[in-house]
Design an enzyme around this catalytic site. Structure first.
Site, PDB file in Angstrom:
ATOM      1  CB  SER A  30      -0.905   0.021   1.232  1.00  0.00           C
ATOM      2  OG  SER A  30      -1.834  -1.025   1.192  1.00  0.00           O
ATOM      3  CG  HIS A  61      -2.464  -2.076  -3.564  1.00  0.00           C
ATOM      4  ND1 HIS A  61      -1.525  -3.078  -3.466  1.00  0.00           N
ATOM      5  CD2 HIS A  61      -2.797  -1.725  -2.303  1.00  0.00           C
ATOM      6  CE1 HIS A  61      -1.317  -3.337  -2.181  1.00  0.00           C
ATOM      7  NE2 HIS A  61      -2.066  -2.531  -1.458  1.00  0.00           N
ATOM      8  CG  HIS A  85      -4.995  -7.455  -0.594  1.00  0.00           C
ATOM      9  ND1 HIS A  85      -4.891  -6.519  -1.599  1.00  0.00           N
ATOM     10  CD2 HIS A  85      -4.063  -7.143   0.342  1.00  0.00           C
ATOM     11  CE1 HIS A  85      -3.917  -5.658  -1.285  1.00  0.00           C
ATOM     12  NE2 HIS A  85      -3.403  -6.024  -0.130  1.00  0.00           N
ATOM     13  CE1 TYR A  87      -8.825  -5.937   0.789  1.00  0.00           C
ATOM     14  CE2 TYR A  87      -7.063  -6.837   2.146  1.00  0.00           C
ATOM     15  CZ  TYR A  87      -7.552  -5.842   1.324  1.00  0.00           C
ATOM     16  OH  TYR A  87      -6.762  -4.764   1.031  1.00  0.00           O
ATOM     17  CD  GLU A  88      -7.999  -6.772  -3.865  1.00  0.00           C
ATOM     18  OE1 GLU A  88      -8.320  -5.998  -4.793  1.00  0.00           O
ATOM     19  OE2 GLU A  88      -6.850  -7.254  -3.742  1.00  0.00           O
ATOM     20  CB  ALA A 115       1.095  -0.669   4.717  1.00  0.00           C
ATOM     21  CG  MET A 219      -5.462  -7.021   6.305  1.00  0.00           C
ATOM     22  SD  MET A 219      -6.762  -5.843   5.850  1.00  0.00           S
ATOM     23  CE  MET A 219      -6.989  -4.975   7.425  1.00  0.00           C
ATOM     24  CB  SER A 220      -0.878  -8.645   1.832  1.00  0.00           C
ATOM     25  OG  SER A 220       0.151  -7.836   2.389  1.00  0.00           O
ATOM     26  CG  ASN A 243      -2.022   1.073  11.598  1.00  0.00           C
ATOM     27  OD1 ASN A 243      -1.731   0.712  10.444  1.00  0.00           O
ATOM     28  ND2 ASN A 243      -2.600   0.264  12.477  1.00  0.00           N
ATOM     29  CG  HIS A 277      -6.765   2.192   3.232  1.00  0.00           C
ATOM     30  ND1 HIS A 277      -5.812   1.208   3.429  1.00  0.00           N
ATOM     31  CD2 HIS A 277      -6.710   2.480   1.897  1.00  0.00           C
ATOM     32  CE1 HIS A 277      -5.229   0.909   2.281  1.00  0.00           C
ATOM     33  NE2 HIS A 277      -5.744   1.674   1.333  1.00  0.00           N
TER      34      HIS A 277
END
Length: 303
Positions: A30, A61, A85, A87-88, A115, A219-220, A243, A277
């Site tokens: 990201s 992305h 990803h 989740y996509e 990230a 998440m990746s 974060n 995000h």
């Protein structure tokens, strides 16, 4: 899964001969696709035109495969400007397909960036974590990229991951950091936790991952690492902390709040903490130059 030979034949048909056999693969996370700016003789192929590829739908992305020469030694590289990803809604085989294509193109080493949120109070926002291990709950409970029949007799049925993160490549990161005169605090070493997303972690989930030994969470990445090792490639992962995962030391008691109000006592409400995000992309943009220089430094040392 699409046919790897057909995919690589198509890709090579779009490239000049000097770019058809990349040595190093790079995956941009990201907000980190700015690496394309320092690639010489760059040629981009949209994902949508490549057989077997999905399309990256996440803000920050891009959706292109870039080929070119990187560093003072003009090392041929292939760069994912945006990843897929789970989740996509992509099948896990689609998520890792570009990694298998890289191997088919001749890539020997893969540099993966992402990230991530920090679970470790000693790893602040802005730190680049050189990953030395991972914790992947999806791998353990049914979302492992190697589920199903073997792709070929050359692939192992039971893949060891105790050596997933190349010590020689990690060593080059710290050598590159030294050459760039980065502060010692700019880099850390740690364990990456892969979660499916797309929700950010609840406080209880963050606390669980921290106690399980993870330093950062995202998440990746882990599916790509597993596929790369399955293909025999050396792997290095750099996680940019964008974060802190929200893990309060204790929960605010609504009962005590109401009781205080009823007793006429003053109540100071806690500040609500959430992750966005936009915050992730902002830190990614801020640290993009450092990440870009670090990756370029590693490529030059490899050459």
């Amino acid at each position: 899964m699409a046919d790897l030979t057909a995919t690589t034949d198509f890709i090579r048909s779009q490239l000049p001969s000097e770019l058809q056999h990349p040595r190093i693969g790079i995956v941009c996370g990201s907000g980190l696709s700015g690496l394309a700016a320092v690639i010489h003789n760059i040629q981009k192929i949209p994902y949508e035109s490549i057989p077997g590829f999905g399309t990256s739908t996440v803000q920050g992305h891009h959706s292109e495969l870039a080929f070119g020469l990187l560093g003072k030694n003009n090392v041929p590289v292939v760069v994912m400007l945006g990843r897929f990803h789970f989740y996509e809604g992509h099948p896990i085989s689609t998520v890792v397909y570009p990694i298998r294509v890289m191997a088919k193109l001749g890539v020997k080493e893969v540099i993966i960036t992402n990230a991530a949120g920090s679970l470790n109070p000693d790893i602040p926002v802005g730190t680049i974590v050189v990953v030395h291990d991972h914790l992947a709950l999806p791998n353990l409970v049914g979302t492992n990229p190697l589920l199903g029949p073997l792709l070929s007799p050359n692939h192992r049925r039971f893949l060891p991951l105790s050596d997933a993160y190349s010590s020689s490549l990690r060593r080059l990161v710290f050598r590159a950091a030294h050459q760039l005169s980065l502060e010692k605090s700019a880099l850390a070493e740690g364990t990456y936790a892969w979660v499916c997303g797309p929700t950010y972690e609840s406080p209880a989930e963050g606390r669980f991952l921290r106690h399980a030994g993870a330093d950062v969470v995202g998440m990746s990445t882990v599916p790509e690492v597993v596929a790369a090792r399955d293909e025999g490639m050396e792997v290095m992962v750099l996680s940019l902390v964008t974060n802190f995962v929200v893990i309060p030391p204790s929960y605010w008691s609504i009962r005590e709040e109401v009781e205080a109000e009823l007793a006429g006592k003053p109540v100071v409400l806690p500040t609500s903490q959430i992750v966005s995000h936009e915050e992730v992309l902002a830190i990614g943009k801020e640290k993009a130059e450092v990440m870009k220089s670090l990756v370029q430094g590693v490529v030059e040392l490899l050459a």
